[in-house]
Design a protein around this motif. Structure first.
Motif, PDB file in Angstrom:
ATOM      1  N   GLN A   1       1.015  -1.146   0.151  1.00 52.65           N
ATOM      2  CA  GLN A   1       0.043  -0.037   0.034  1.00 52.65           C
ATOM      3  C   GLN A   1       0.827   1.181  -0.001  1.00 52.65           C
ATOM      4  O   GLN A   1       0.447   2.221  -0.597  1.00 52.65           O
ATOM      5  N   THR A   2       1.837   1.065   0.764  1.00 49.05           N
ATOM      6  CA  THR A   2       3.014   2.247   0.675  1.00 49.05           C
ATOM      7  C   THR A   2       3.507   2.671  -0.761  1.00 49.05           C
ATOM      8  O   THR A   2       3.606   3.771  -0.874  1.00 49.05           O
ATOM      9  N   VAL A   3       3.756   1.673  -1.265  1.00 47.72           N
ATOM     10  CA  VAL A   3       4.227   1.438  -2.779  1.00 47.72           C
ATOM     11  C   VAL A   3       3.430   2.364  -3.520  1.00 47.72           C
ATOM     12  O   VAL A   3       3.495   2.863  -4.196  1.00 47.72           O
ATOM     13  N   ARG A   4       1.948   1.848  -3.506  1.00 50.17           N
ATOM     14  CA  ARG A   4       1.068   2.304  -4.195  1.00 50.17           C
ATOM     15  C   ARG A   4       0.746   3.664  -3.975  1.00 50.17           C
ATOM     16  O   ARG A   4       0.462   4.623  -5.154  1.00 50.17           O
ATOM     17  N   ASP A   5       0.775   3.948  -2.803  1.00 51.23           N
ATOM     18  CA  ASP A   5       0.368   5.495  -2.295  1.00 51.23           C
ATOM     19  C   ASP A   5       1.225   6.339  -2.391  1.00 51.23           C
ATOM     20  O   ASP A   5       1.186   7.601  -2.673  1.00 51.23           O
ATOM     21  N   GLU A   6       2.455   6.154  -2.075  1.00 50.78           N
ATOM     22  CA  GLU A   6       3.754   7.267  -2.015  1.00 50.78           C
ATOM     23  C   GLU A   6       4.612   7.111  -3.083  1.00 50.78           C
ATOM     24  O   GLU A   6       4.970   8.144  -3.329  1.00 50.78           O
ATOM     25  N   LEU A   7       5.180   5.741  -3.520  1.00 51.42           N
ATOM     26  CA  LEU A   7       6.106   5.826  -4.328  1.00 51.42           C
ATOM     27  C   LEU A   7       5.695   5.986  -5.714  1.00 51.42           C
ATOM     28  O   LEU A   7       6.444   6.553  -6.589  1.00 51.42           O
ATOM     29  N   ILE A   8       4.650   5.151  -6.055  1.00 51.41           N
ATOM     30  CA  ILE A   8       4.293   5.126  -7.698  1.00 51.41           C
ATOM     31  C   ILE A   8       3.930   6.592  -7.983  1.00 51.41           C
ATOM     32  O   ILE A   8       4.289   6.877  -9.264  1.00 51.41           O
ATOM     33  N   PRO A   9       3.274   7.567  -7.059  1.00 49.21           N
ATOM     34  CA  PRO A   9       3.100   8.831  -7.870  1.00 49.21           C
ATOM     35  C   PRO A   9       4.316   9.654  -8.225  1.00 49.21           C
ATOM     36  O   PRO A   9       4.251  10.733  -8.790  1.00 49.21           O
ATOM     37  N   LEU A  10       5.351   9.317  -7.644  1.00 46.23           N
ATOM     38  CA  LEU A  10       6.791   9.871  -7.985  1.00 46.23           C
ATOM     39  C   LEU A  10       7.473   9.308  -9.247  1.00 46.23           C
ATOM     40  O   LEU A  10       8.334   9.927  -9.652  1.00 46.23           O
ATOM     41  N   ALA A  11       6.766   8.280  -9.847  1.00 52.18           N
ATOM     42  CA  ALA A  11       7.423   7.505 -11.010  1.00 52.18           C
ATOM     43  C   ALA A  11       7.478   8.144 -12.005  1.00 52.18           C
ATOM     44  O   ALA A  11       6.412   8.384 -12.581  1.00 52.18           O
TER      45      ALA A  11
ATOM     46  N   ASN B   1       6.127  -6.707 -13.059  1.00 51.53           N
ATOM     47  CA  ASN B   1       5.809  -7.879 -13.910  1.00 51.53           C
ATOM     48  C   ASN B   1       4.505  -8.162 -13.643  1.00 51.53           C
ATOM     49  O   ASN B   1       3.723  -7.437 -13.011  1.00 51.53           O
ATOM     50  N   LEU B   2       3.908  -9.123 -14.125  1.00 49.52           N
ATOM     51  CA  LEU B   2       2.548  -9.353 -14.145  1.00 49.52           C
ATOM     52  C   LEU B   2       2.096  -9.502 -12.880  1.00 49.52           C
ATOM     53  O   LEU B   2       1.120  -9.100 -12.211  1.00 49.52           O
ATOM     54  N   PRO B   3       2.860 -10.646 -11.913  1.00 47.71           N
ATOM     55  CA  PRO B   3       2.022 -10.442 -10.482  1.00 47.71           C
ATOM     56  C   PRO B   3       2.395  -9.341  -9.676  1.00 47.71           C
ATOM     57  O   PRO B   3       1.593  -8.959  -8.876  1.00 47.71           O
ATOM     58  N   GLU B   4       3.361  -8.464 -10.087  1.00 47.64           N
ATOM     59  CA  GLU B   4       3.528  -7.169  -9.303  1.00 47.64           C
ATOM     60  C   GLU B   4       2.322  -6.203  -9.667  1.00 47.64           C
ATOM     61  O   GLU B   4       1.817  -5.480  -8.987  1.00 47.64           O
ATOM     62  N   ALA B   5       1.982  -6.229 -11.103  1.00 44.68           N
ATOM     63  CA  ALA B   5       0.876  -5.664 -11.660  1.00 44.68           C
ATOM     64  C   ALA B   5      -0.411  -5.728 -10.871  1.00 44.68           C
ATOM     65  O   ALA B   5      -1.278  -4.814 -10.399  1.00 44.68           O
ATOM     66  N   GLU B   6      -0.717  -7.414 -10.782  1.00 50.17           N
ATOM     67  CA  GLU B   6      -1.750  -7.776 -10.124  1.00 50.17           C
ATOM     68  C   GLU B   6      -2.013  -6.900  -8.636  1.00 50.17           C
ATOM     69  O   GLU B   6      -2.920  -6.699  -8.209  1.00 50.17           O
ATOM     70  N   LYS B   7      -0.959  -6.931  -7.913  1.00 49.71           N
ATOM     71  CA  LYS B   7      -0.883  -6.815  -6.488  1.00 49.71           C
ATOM     72  C   LYS B   7      -1.281  -5.312  -6.555  1.00 49.71           C
ATOM     73  O   LYS B   7      -1.754  -5.036  -5.665  1.00 49.71           O
TER      74      LYS B   7
ATOM     75  N   THR C   1      -2.683  -3.304  -8.705  1.00 49.76           N
ATOM     76  CA  THR C   1      -4.020  -2.759  -9.219  1.00 49.76           C
ATOM     77  C   THR C   1      -5.028  -3.431  -8.831  1.00 49.76           C
ATOM     78  O   THR C   1      -6.101  -3.066  -8.726  1.00 49.76           O
ATOM     79  N   GLY C   2      -5.058  -4.624  -8.251  1.00 49.53           N
ATOM     80  CA  GLY C   2      -6.154  -5.467  -7.711  1.00 49.53           C
ATOM     81  C   GLY C   2      -6.870  -6.249  -8.746  1.00 49.53           C
ATOM     82  O   GLY C   2      -7.836  -6.857  -8.448  1.00 49.53           O
ATOM     83  N   LEU C   3      -6.203  -6.049 -10.107  1.00 45.91           N
ATOM     84  CA  LEU C   3      -6.806  -6.884 -11.122  1.00 45.91           C
ATOM     85  C   LEU C   3      -6.151  -8.117 -11.619  1.00 45.91           C
ATOM     86  O   LEU C   3      -5.134  -8.403 -10.930  1.00 45.91           O
ATOM     87  N   THR C   4      -6.925  -9.101 -11.973  1.00 43.44           N
ATOM     88  CA  THR C   4      -6.416 -10.498 -12.483  1.00 43.44           C
ATOM     89  C   THR C   4      -6.068 -10.107 -14.057  1.00 43.44           C
ATOM     90  O   THR C   4      -6.851  -9.957 -14.712  1.00 43.44           O
ATOM     91  N   ILE C   5      -4.814 -10.413 -14.278  1.00 39.28           N
ATOM     92  CA  ILE C   5      -4.524 -10.251 -15.556  1.00 39.28           C
ATOM     93  C   ILE C   5      -4.110 -11.712 -16.058  1.00 39.28           C
ATOM     94  O   ILE C   5      -3.221 -12.449 -15.927  1.00 39.28           O
ATOM     95  N   THR C   6      -4.860 -11.750 -17.220  1.00 40.40           N
ATOM     96  CA  THR C   6      -5.030 -13.086 -17.763  1.00 40.40           C
ATOM     97  C   THR C   6      -4.881 -13.001 -19.593  1.00 40.40           C
ATOM     98  O   THR C   6      -4.573 -14.059 -20.053  1.00 40.40           O
ATOM     99  N   ASN C   7      -4.689 -11.755 -19.887  1.00 39.04           N
ATOM    100  CA  ASN C   7      -4.581 -11.623 -21.438  1.00 39.04           C
ATOM    101  C   ASN C   7      -4.222 -10.347 -21.496  1.00 39.04           C
ATOM    102  O   ASN C   7      -3.876  -9.384 -20.883  1.00 39.04           O
ATOM    103  N   ASN C   8      -4.158 -10.135 -22.999  1.00 37.78           N
ATOM    104  CA  ASN C   8      -3.600  -8.678 -23.462  1.00 37.78           C
ATOM    105  C   ASN C   8      -4.479  -7.394 -22.953  1.00 37.78           C
ATOM    106  O   ASN C   8      -4.000  -6.449 -22.458  1.00 37.78           O
ATOM    107  N   ALA C   9      -5.716  -7.836 -23.117  1.00 41.95           N
ATOM    108  CA  ALA C   9      -6.841  -6.737 -22.736  1.00 41.95           C
ATOM    109  C   ALA C   9      -6.650  -6.306 -21.255  1.00 41.95           C
ATOM    110  O   ALA C   9      -6.780  -5.127 -20.937  1.00 41.95           O
TER     111      ALA C   9
END
Length: 274
Positions: free
Chosen positions: A124-134, A140-146, A148-156
């Protein structure tokens, strides 16, 4: 004085030499910039896995950042393993305090062998404090899921996750597709700040020698940004460089072996419109 391109990695070490600060510095050297490091954590690690790690006191993280800021001219920086929420916050405060140039965030969470490198309460700290500075975020896919809270299964759903990461505050996003099931190619989705989007594809190589790919990609992006390349060019160069380091394999260790940081960028990476 101080005109040679200088870059910074803020991350953890890898005693096995394949990932973390060690991979970052090798990449920076290979890309002809001068690499510096703020060490956040120290790992006992080899190609078989992470046996232990310890985060350094946040005071020492502060002092390392201050030391660099008083002497060197850092033109771009990246973050890697940041251990826990307290250390993420400490790094964020230093990034706000000092101008280290455009920031590439590699949201390292799990080592190649499966060991957790970021405490759950730190996501949550990465999401709220670090990402906005990026300037660029490189999950990678597992990190993107963590994140965003999304399940990534395809290109869409990769595209959807890219836009979600921009909503969190990241200007530019590359979601690495190395974990996807496609046996032929590794496809990364890139979404730029101006809304431009494209795919980067490279042939898959049948190898377990891919330890440190995420670190190497983000370090290469950092190096290219310091040399004045655009974000799009930096990302494309980094993809080609990582593909080359995998294709020109070296034999080190008994497990998930390291990349060949001497390798030339691959000419087999292709760009597709999204």
């Amino acid at each position: 004085m101080n005109e040679f391109p200088q870059v910074l990695t803020i991350a953890g070490t890898d005693s096995g030499g394949g990932a973390g600060v060690m991979a970052d510095l090798k990449t920076m050297q290979a890309r002809h910039v001068f690499g510096t490091a703020v060490v956040v954590a120290v790992t006992a690690q080899n190609t078989l896995g992470v046996q232990d790690f310890m985060a350094l006191p946040t005071k020492l993280v502060d002092e390392q950042c201050a030391s660099l800021a008083t002497d060197l001219k850092i033109l771009a920086c990246k973050t890697g393993m940041l251990a826990d929420a307290a250390h993420v916050h400490a790094v964020v405060e230093n990034l706000k305090r000092y101008d280290f140039g455009p920031l590439t965030v590699d949201p390292v969470m799990i080592a190649k062998g499966g060991a957790a490198l970021l405490a759950d309460d730190a996501i949550q700290t990465v999401r709220d404090e670090l990402i906005p500075l990026a300037t660029v975020v490189t999950p990678n896919l597992p990190e993107a899921e963590k994140l965003t809270g999304l399940t990534i299964t395809n290109n869409a759903t990769m595209v959807k996750a890219g836009h979600a990461l921009q909503t969190l505050g990241a200007n530019n996003v590359i979601i690495k597709g190395g974990h996807e099931a496609n046996p032929q190619t590794a496809n990364d989705f890139v979404l730029l700040a101006d809304g431009t989007a494209f795919w980067l594809s490279a042939p898959r190589v049948a190898t377990v020698r891919t330890h440190g790919t995420g670190d190497t990609l983000s370090a290469c992006i950092t190096a290219e940004l310091a040399k004045g390349q655009s974000v799009a060019s930096a990302i494309k160069t980094a993809k080609a460089y990582v593909a080359g380091t995998i294709q020109e394999t070296i034999q080190v260790g008994h497990g998930h072996g390291p990349l060949n940081h001497w390798a030339a960028p691959s000419n087999e990476v292709t760009v597709h419109d999204a």
